[in-house]
Design a protein around this motif. Sequence first.
Motif, short mmCIF file in Angstrom:
data_model
loop_
_atom_site.label_atom_id
_atom_site.label_comp_id
_atom_site.label_asym_id
_atom_site.label_seq_id
_atom_site.Cartn_x
_atom_site.Cartn_y
_atom_site.Cartn_z
N PRO A 1 -23.23 16.92 -48.99
CA PRO A 1 -24.59 17.25 -49.41
C PRO A 1 -24.83 17.50 -51.04
O PRO A 1 -25.15 18.33 -51.66
N ALA A 2 -24.42 16.55 -51.92
CA ALA A 2 -24.54 16.52 -53.31
C ALA A 2 -25.96 16.66 -53.84
O ALA A 2 -26.10 16.70 -54.81
N ASP A 3 -26.78 15.80 -52.93
CA ASP A 3 -28.11 15.75 -53.45
C ASP A 3 -28.81 17.06 -53.23
O ASP A 3 -29.59 17.23 -53.82
N ILE A 4 -28.37 17.99 -52.32
CA ILE A 4 -28.82 19.05 -52.26
C ILE A 4 -28.60 19.96 -53.41
O ILE A 4 -29.18 20.74 -53.92
N ALA A 5 -27.42 19.60 -53.91
CA ALA A 5 -26.79 20.56 -55.33
C ALA A 5 -27.62 19.98 -56.25
O ALA A 5 -28.12 21.00 -57.05
N GLU B 1 -26.32 20.19 -62.76
CA GLU B 1 -26.38 18.99 -63.95
C GLU B 1 -24.89 18.32 -63.86
O GLU B 1 -24.93 17.17 -64.22
N VAL B 2 -24.05 18.90 -63.49
CA VAL B 2 -22.56 18.52 -63.23
C VAL B 2 -22.27 18.72 -61.61
O VAL B 2 -22.17 20.03 -61.28
N ASP C 1 -19.95 13.70 -60.43
CA ASP C 1 -19.09 13.51 -61.83
C ASP C 1 -17.69 13.50 -61.46
O ASP C 1 -17.05 12.75 -62.18
N LEU C 2 -17.33 14.22 -60.71
CA LEU C 2 -15.78 14.32 -60.19
C LEU C 2 -15.61 14.41 -58.88
O LEU C 2 -16.04 15.39 -58.13
N HIS C 3 -14.81 13.14 -58.30
CA HIS C 3 -14.90 13.32 -56.87
C HIS C 3 -13.32 13.40 -56.52
O HIS C 3 -12.54 12.56 -57.01
N LEU C 4 -12.92 14.31 -55.63
CA LEU C 4 -11.65 14.49 -55.31
C LEU C 4 -11.58 14.50 -53.78
O LEU C 4 -12.33 15.12 -53.07
N GLN C 5 -10.84 13.01 -53.41
CA GLN C 5 -10.71 12.87 -52.07
C GLN C 5 -9.43 13.23 -51.70
O GLN C 5 -8.38 12.62 -52.09
N VAL C 6 -9.03 14.30 -50.85
CA VAL C 6 -7.77 14.87 -50.26
C VAL C 6 -7.30 13.84 -49.16
O VAL C 6 -7.93 13.43 -48.33
N ASP C 7 -5.95 13.52 -49.24
CA ASP C 7 -5.08 12.84 -48.33
C ASP C 7 -4.85 13.67 -47.29
O ASP C 7 -3.98 14.43 -47.41
N THR C 8 -5.56 13.62 -46.16
CA THR C 8 -5.35 14.44 -44.88
C THR C 8 -4.82 13.47 -43.74
O THR C 8 -4.96 14.03 -42.59
N LYS C 9 -4.20 12.30 -44.18
CA LYS C 9 -3.49 11.55 -43.15
C LYS C 9 -2.45 12.38 -42.31
O LYS C 9 -1.76 13.20 -42.86
N GLY C 10 -2.73 12.37 -41.01
CA GLY C 10 -1.54 12.86 -40.02
C GLY C 10 -2.18 14.24 -39.28
O GLY C 10 -1.79 14.81 -38.47
N ILE D 1 -19.42 19.85 -69.74
CA ILE D 1 -20.05 20.85 -69.24
C ILE D 1 -20.53 21.56 -70.41
O ILE D 1 -21.60 22.08 -70.74
N GLY D 2 -19.69 21.62 -71.71
CA GLY D 2 -20.24 22.10 -72.76
C GLY D 2 -19.48 23.29 -73.09
O GLY D 2 -19.89 24.35 -73.76
#
Length: 741
Positions: free
Chosen positions: A222-226, A232-233, A276-285, A321-322
């Motif tokens: 839900p990034a749109d909700i944020a 802003e970031v 702005d920053l996408h972290l996709q964790v490898d959960t294979k297995g 972010i500033g």
Amino acid sequence: MTKTRLWLLTAVLTFCSSMYAQQDSARCERKKVAVVLSGGGAKGMAHIGVLKVLEKAGIPVDIVTGTSMGSIIGGLYAIGYNANALDSMVRVQDWSYVITDKEDLSNQSLNDRRKQNTYFFTTGLTIGKRDLQAGGFIKGKNLAELFQQLCTGYTDSLDFTHDLRIPFACVATNVIDNSEVVFHSGRLPQAMRASMAIPAAFSPVRIGDKVLVDGGLKNNYPADIAREMGAEVIIGVTVQGAPKVAEDMSGTMSIISQIVDVNCKNKYDENLAITDLHLQVDTKGYGSASFSPAAIDTLIRRGEELAMRRWNDIIALKQRIGIDDSFRPVILQPLRPRVMTEKQHVTGYTFENMTPQAERFLRQKFNLDRTDSIDAKLEQKITTSMRVDLFYQTAECRLLPNDEGVRVILSAGNRKSVQLHTGFRYDTEEHAAVQVGLDIPLKTAIPVSTDITLRLGKRLMARGELTVHPRSITRPTLTYSFRRNDVDIYFEGERDYNIRYNQFQAEIIPINHDLRHFNIQYGLRWDYMHYRNKLGTETAIQTVLENEHFYSYHARVNYNSEDNWYFPTRGARFSAEYSYLTDNFAKLDDKPGMSEVKANWQMSFTMGNRFTLQPMFYGRLLFGTIVPPNFGNTIGGNWFGHYVEQQMPFAGIGNMEYVGHQFVAAQLQAQQRIGQNNYVLLRVAGAQHSDKVKDLLDNRTILGVQAAYYYNTMFGPLGASLGYSNRTKKPYFFLNLGYEF
């Protein structure tokens, strides 16, 4: 001295005000940051690892949104649990209990604990009216209770934007119109429970005219909700694996998983585009149900490792972010809510959806009118009693803070009409057997329950039990049972004869004390033996069996503090019984009755994390001129009382054999756990027996050894054993699947 204290207080307040002013000033000058956590079941544990690195990097978090497991991690983070606290919290939970509807019966009767370790499936049924809490294999009452405890201080209706430490929102799906429901307010535990109600697995949450299930079906990230909340970031964490291809569709579960994954793609690409920053964790297995300690440890570590690999991107984001690299969010003291580690002052009790009789029962049983404080232990005792003694399907305890302490709100769900238990087992001796139990509560002023049990197999059994649950610790009980026994008797490893008989038994137990780990009983029993036939070899002892009845007095004590019913690593188990057998309440065949003294004691000593030594001592002594054949001592098998009530186990002897009237034994078991659920067992046993106590050491010592492997499944232990004894002088192989009954 007073002026000095006043000056110090003024200095501290001035310092704190300046620090908060600096933080507010920095927040005005920088961009508002949101962390968005996706759903994914157990795989969502990886969110904690990412949060650890964000805290280490000094990234401020102004908004948190999440779905399913992301809503749980995010909601707890929003009320003050930092990443390290979340790490500790998820590791100490018994997830095999949390994600089921099992009762936590550590403070209840041993009989109830025995049921939990006899039946692989238990469910509450409501007959005569619709059960609005149905709709899933798991009702989720243990999850709801955990959320209540973790969110102490935040369980009342709140505005998630203004009343939490960090503004928060989570998503659920209304299956009535397939709409997305966003929680910006309400009861936080209820919102988190609704967001993770996986369809068919967990029962939905009903709020008004909405029936809410897992939010991942409409908005799993839900990034749109944020963004709508002013972010802003956006820093987003997802735990979904790579898209499946046709070759991956190899079974029913993979197809169902794919259907869920496809539906969870709603808004996914659009929401990634505004991240702005996408972290996709490898959960294979790992999957949605990977809640084992090893899996949780790995998933958290993978989240942390991924974030560390993206460290440069995280630091670069700080400039957008500033803020510069030296910036750290100022947190003088995390506003972590109280989690009932200490007693809290109670200003009053409110009872919701309970009868006056139920309210009076709880007030008197737990002395609530004279109890002015509550902690997690008392809360658990009360809610367990509401489910076990008062037969409510769900029970909830909420704490409403006020100026003087907390007000305790005890809320109950529907009353149970029937509790259904189902058990199945298979072994190489008796083959398949099925056992079904029904617990039926009666709507009386003093709670009364009935327990009906039916066993189908080589040993047919039907049993009825009536138990009164008064406010005191005793539970008077009346039982009646019928057993159709078909028993093979062996002599030194060779089958000697087979005996078939019906046993009718009634017992009244006026004294039945249930304490934390103790059960103490005093009662009177009637037995009637109806012998059908006896088939034996030419050398078998030809004892004439006549139908007969007996009256006996019994005094029993049972103690069990073991942490696992079948594979304990700590605790002790002890039982002892004295009985006096007659045929006319006083004598047996016009002679003094038969006295029986039996006991067994086992302790567990863990050496390291996986190896356990378990010494056990046990025996049964019979005194009297007459010992009826069906009450004589028998040994063999793995469990006490499996084929007949007086049976005692012995390593290396698989079938049941008669021994002398005086029998004492010792056993040492070594237990080695391999992985999470695999066990290797080695048992060595020795015993002495005779017909008279003075001759106990004259007979040859019986020795036996047994090696076994077991895998602990949801249906019970699955494994095999191989044993040998100097009495049978032959190896014995035994295969078992399922709980013992």
